[in-house]
Design an enzyme around this catalytic site. Structure first.
Site, PDB file in Angstrom:
ATOM      1  N   ASP A 190       0.865  -1.181   0.000  1.00  0.00           N
ATOM      2  CA  ASP A 190       0.000   0.000   0.000  1.00  0.00           C
ATOM      3  C   ASP A 190       0.901   1.230   0.000  1.00  0.00           C
ATOM      4  OD1 ASP A 190      -1.736   2.164   0.746  1.00  0.00           O
ATOM      5  OD2 ASP A 190      -3.086   0.732   1.707  1.00  0.00           O
ATOM      6  N   VAL A 191       0.615   2.193  -0.881  1.00  0.00           N
ATOM      7  CA  VAL A 191       1.483   3.379  -0.958  1.00  0.00           C
ATOM      8  C   VAL A 191       1.429   4.215   0.316  1.00  0.00           C
ATOM      9  CG1 VAL A 191       1.440   3.527  -3.467  1.00  0.00           C
ATOM     10  CG2 VAL A 191      -0.330   4.726  -2.134  1.00  0.00           C
ATOM     11  N   TYR A 205     -12.322  13.361  -4.243  1.00  0.00           N
ATOM     12  CA  TYR A 205     -11.344  13.078  -5.304  1.00  0.00           C
ATOM     13  C   TYR A 205     -10.715  14.371  -5.817  1.00  0.00           C
ATOM     14  CZ  TYR A 205      -9.405  10.729  -9.433  1.00  0.00           C
ATOM     15  OH  TYR A 205      -8.566  10.212 -10.388  1.00  0.00           O
ATOM     16  N   LYS A 235      -6.779  15.363  -5.731  1.00  0.00           N
ATOM     17  CA  LYS A 235      -5.990  15.648  -6.919  1.00  0.00           C
ATOM     18  C   LYS A 235      -5.451  17.074  -6.932  1.00  0.00           C
ATOM     19  CE  LYS A 235      -5.869  11.642  -8.765  1.00  0.00           C
ATOM     20  NZ  LYS A 235      -4.569  10.936  -8.861  1.00  0.00           N
ATOM     21  N   THR A 242     -11.485   2.937 -17.295  1.00  0.00           N
ATOM     22  CA  THR A 242     -10.863   2.005 -16.360  1.00  0.00           C
ATOM     23  C   THR A 242     -11.904   1.579 -15.316  1.00  0.00           C
ATOM     24  OG1 THR A 242     -10.148   3.533 -14.613  1.00  0.00           O
ATOM     25  CG2 THR A 242      -8.752   3.392 -16.594  1.00  0.00           C
TER      26      THR A 242
END
Length: 300
Positions: free
Chosen positions: A68-69, A160, A164, A196
């Site tokens: 996991d980042v 989101y 971003k 995606t």
């Protein structure tokens, strides 16, 4: 500075978010270049499936590293193991991200924070471990997959957009802080709608899941933009036909933009055929059944 592919030495590339979508498509195209590719995402099952595709594409070597980042120790271990095995690290493509639909007041605090943390703090975690390697080598290229929503906002996707916008600010800081090392490049790729699975995998408190707003790029097309930055480094690359127009409307005609954005979003970017009750989607854990390179929509 372009990444040299000299002396017959294949590139060593690490891709986060490699189990699905843009990350997976990019890993396959790196495989087509004969790179040594390290695949990073949370779930081993989907990474192994992606690894088979990357090997079939022609990669010199493929390594699967579930991580996991947001896990500082795990990311550090992956980077250290990559350098120990291959002697260097040339390219890092950071594409890991999760998404949630719903008004800010409706999305639970834990979900909202995880979406933001994955983008913002996950990017910082990757940079903390990758950039010192690049500095020792005096070379390396970090590509951060951002979004059109790093430039504009929209209701229902507030978490989101915040994620971003924050990631874009961080990426710009990284560009400024690496100016002292000409061999290091940091590129930002900003896709618009992309076909995606992230939309159907998303958490939702909006009564439905989402869909990519048209015209939706294929993940392979965005991956080509990502790899183009390795050949000719650029600071910011758009990957969406309407990105400049939408960004201009947001900046120059904010009142008009605000009137139009919600009805257009509900018509073009929510999946009316996929109603759902509140769901955490894949925000907290990998969902291997939903991972793939492409989603279920048409793309260009």
């Amino acid at each position: 500075m372009p990444i040299p592919e000299d002396s017959g030495r294949p590139l060593t590339a690490l891709v986060t978010g490699a189990s699905s979508g843009i990350g997976r498509a990019t890993a396959v195209q790196l495989g087509e270049r004969g790179a040594r590719v390290v695949l990073v995402a949370r779930g081993r099952e989907s990474l192994e499936a992606a690894a088979d595709e990357v090997r079939a594409a022609g990669a010199t070597a493929v390594t699967v590293c579930p991580a996991d980042v947001l896990d500082e120790d795990a990311v550090g271990a992956v980077v250290a193991a990559t350098v120990a095995e291959h002697g260097r690290l040339d390219v890092v493509v950071h594409a890991a991200q999760v998404m949630a639909y719903g008004r800010i007041e409706d999305v639970p605090k834990e979900v909202y924070e995880r979406v933001v943390d994955t983008s913002l703090h996950g990017t910082a975690t990757v940079a903390r471990h990758v950039l010192p390697v690049f500095r020792r080598q005096h070379a390396g290229h970090l590509v951060i997959v951002n979004s059109l929503l790093g430039n504009v906002t929209t209701p229902v996707l507030g978490s989101y957009a915040v994620a971003k916008w924050g990631q874009l600010a961080l990426a710009r800081v990284l560009q400024q802080e690496t100016r002292d090392e000409p061999g290091i490049s940091v590129s930002i790729v900003q896709p618009g709608g992309v076909n995606t699975p992230i939309y159907s995998q998303a958490a939702s408190w909006a009564g439905t899941t989402g869909r990519p707003p048209p015209p939706a790029y294929s993940p392979q097309r965005v991956a080509r933009r990502v790899l183009a930055t390795l050949d000719s480094p650029r600071r910011v690359v758009q990957a969406g036909l309407l990105n400049p127009l939408i960004t201009a409307g947001f900046r120059l005609l904010p009142g008009v933009y605000d009137v139009l954005v919600e009805p257009l979003l509900r018509r073009l970017a929510l999946a009316a055929d996929a109603p759902t009750g509140p769901t955490e989607g894949n925000v907290f854990r990998s969902n291997p059944d939903g991972n793939a390179t492409e989603g279920r929509w048409r793309s260009i």
